[in-house]
Every structure is written in structure tokens, then in C-alpha cells.
Design a protein around this motif. Structure first.
Motif, PDB file in Angstrom:
ATOM      1  N   ARG A 169       1.153   4.258  -2.975  1.00 38.07           N
ATOM      2  CA  ARG A 169       1.098   5.699  -2.692  1.00 38.07           C
ATOM      3  C   ARG A 169       2.364   6.413  -3.132  1.00 38.07           C
ATOM      4  O   ARG A 169       2.344   7.629  -3.372  1.00 38.07           O
TER       5      ARG A 169
ATOM      6  N   LEU B 252       0.839  -1.205   0.000  1.00 41.80           N
ATOM      7  CA  LEU B 252       0.000   0.000   0.000  1.00 41.80           C
ATOM      8  C   LEU B 252       0.874   1.255   0.000  1.00 41.80           C
ATOM      9  O   LEU B 252       0.606   2.214  -0.731  1.00 41.80           O
TER      10      LEU B 252
ATOM     11  N   ALA C 163      -6.116   3.078  -3.603  1.00 41.59           N
ATOM     12  CA  ALA C 163      -5.034   4.069  -3.483  1.00 41.59           C
ATOM     13  C   ALA C 163      -4.610   4.618  -4.833  1.00 41.59           C
ATOM     14  O   ALA C 163      -4.037   5.709  -4.906  1.00 41.59           O
TER      15      ALA C 163
END
Length: 252
Positions: free
Chosen positions: A107, A103, A127
Motif C-alpha cells: 500500500r 501488505l 492491494a
């Protein structure tokens, strides 16, 4: 030696040596191997070690739930993610695993990066909503809530229908003897399926996972391209992995 003293001795040995060999401890303390194994079973039940054939290894900290793991070494994960994101080339296809480090990698990708991201993680897919030039392919299946990813037969079948230039894979533990491990058999199978569909596979592991092990093997060392970690080059596990010919990318 009292049981409590043996327990402290075993934990100290695990911290200093990175492993416990039951027969060696039994000989050192003048007790039976059965007694050592019983102590190790009790420690494993408390999540303090991972039992393996002949002894035990340090347990991976990645046993907490997904929300709790997001607060574990966030700076280290961001450093690993920054290096991992730099491996993604414009116009390429990327398989991005799930978990907290993946994750962070999603990002860290440049917002204007033109690429295709294939993932079995709904959180990773969300995301990337604000990345207008990234095409996102979400693989479906049974949701494994511990890591917020899909797995199982349907997810593995879906993975077999894709291909990519690069796979960025998370694991729960990295140990020179136990290898690359995770705590769930189906999740391990899904990770293998994803890695098999990519030309290159890099494993992402922040420092708290280095030198630890979980129950299920993901991949042997010879099937990965490299390891991305913020553990320093002098770390004994990093040195051992490097001596196996594995490329280690430092996320300082």
C-alpha cells in the motif's frame, strides 16, 4: 519457592534479560533443571515463551490469526513499510512476501511506480490492483491461512522459476541468538525459496517482533542484506544485530 513464584521469576527474567538459561536458573534457585524445564514447558504451552536448547526466549506475538495481527502496532508497521517501499527502484523486479507488514508495504508503494511485483500473497496482489504500472505475478500453491500466503511444494517450485532485484521478507521473530524465525516449517521454506531468487533481501520487522523467537529458522544473518525496523538504535537487540555486521535501516 512455590511454583507460582517460580513462574513469575521466569517471566521477569525473560523480560529483563531476553532469555532464560535453564542450568543457571536451577543453580540460582537451588532446584533441578528438570523442574525449570517443566516450568518452561508450561509457559510455552500458554504462548509465553519459545523453548530452545538449554532454556527459552521471548515468544513472538505473531501467533494470532491474520485478522487479529492487522491491529497489532499498525503505526510501527506503516513506518517500516514506508522505508521498505523506498528501497524499490523504478523498473525493478520486487519479491514481496506476505503478512501484515508486507501488505502495508504494498500500500505504501507509489501508485504510479513502474515495477514488477512477484508475490505469494493474494492480499498483496489485490492491494496492487490500483497500481496501473505495476505488473503483478502471483505464485500459486496451498493457501496457508494464518498468513494468507501460498506455500508448499507447488509454491516453492513456482518461486524457483522467477528472479528479482530485491526481496522484502517478513518474519515472526528477530533475535540475535535464534536469528530470523517464523512459526511454520513450510512457510519458512517458502521464505528461503523467495530470498534465494533475489539479488538483495531485506527483512521487515516492526518493534514487537524484535527480541522474540518462533520455532523455525528462516535465514542466517549472513544471507540477508539488511533489517528494516522501527525499534530504536539503542535497543539491545538492534545493537547486537548491528555488531554482527547487519545493516539496520531505522524506520523512525
Amino acid at each position: 519457592m512455590l511454583a507460582a513464584e517460580r513462574r513469575d521469576h521466569l517471566l521477569d527474567m525473560l523480560a529483563r534479560q531476553g532469555k532464560i538459561v535453564a542450568k543457571d536458573v536451577a543453580a540460582e534457585l537451588g532446584i533441578s533443571e528438570d523442574s525449570v524445564r517443566r516450568d518452561l514447558r508450561e509457559l510455552a504451552a500458554e504462548g509465553l515463551c519459545q523453548r530452545v536448547y538449554g532454556g527459552a526466549l521471548p515468544a513472538s506475538p505473531a501467533v494470532a490469526d491474520y485478522a487479529a495481527r492487522q491491529s497489532v502496532t499498525p503505526d510501527g508497521k506503516r513506518r517500516v513499510a514506508a522505508v521498505a517501499a523506498g528501497l524499490v527502484r523504478p523498473g525493478s523486479a520486487l519479491i514481496l512476501d506476505g503478512g501484515t507488514t508486507a501488505l502495508a508495504t504494498a500500500r505504501a508503494l507509489p501508485p504510479d511506480l513502474d515495477c514488477t511485483v512477484i508475490t505469494h500473497s493474494p492480499t498483496v496482489a489485490v492491494a496492487l490492483v490500483e497500481h496501473p504500472r505495476a505488473e503483478v505475478i502471483l505464485l500459486g500453491g496451498r493457501l496457508f491461512k494464518h498468513s494468507a500466503v501460498t506455500c508448499g511444494a507447488a509454491a516453492v517450485e513456482a518461486a524457483q522459476a522467477v528472479s528479482a532485484d530485491l526481496c522484502l521478507l517478513g518474519v515472526a521473530g528477530v533475535h540475535p541468538d535464534a536469528g530470523l524465525t517464523t512459526g511454520d516449517a513450510e512457510e519458512a521454506a517458502m521464505k528461503r525459496a523467495l530470498a534465494a531468487r533475489s539479488a538483495e533481501t531485506y527483512v521487515l520487522a516492526s518493534s514487537e517482533k524484535i527480541g522474540t523467537a518462533s520455532r523455525f529458522r528462516v535465514l542466517p544473518w549472513e544471507e540477508i542484506t539488511g533489517l528494516v525496523t522501527d525499534a530504536g538504535p539503542g535497543h539491545p537487540v538492534v545493537r547486537a544485530v548491528t555488531s554482527r555486521g547487519v545493516q539496520v535501516l531505522q524506520a523512525g
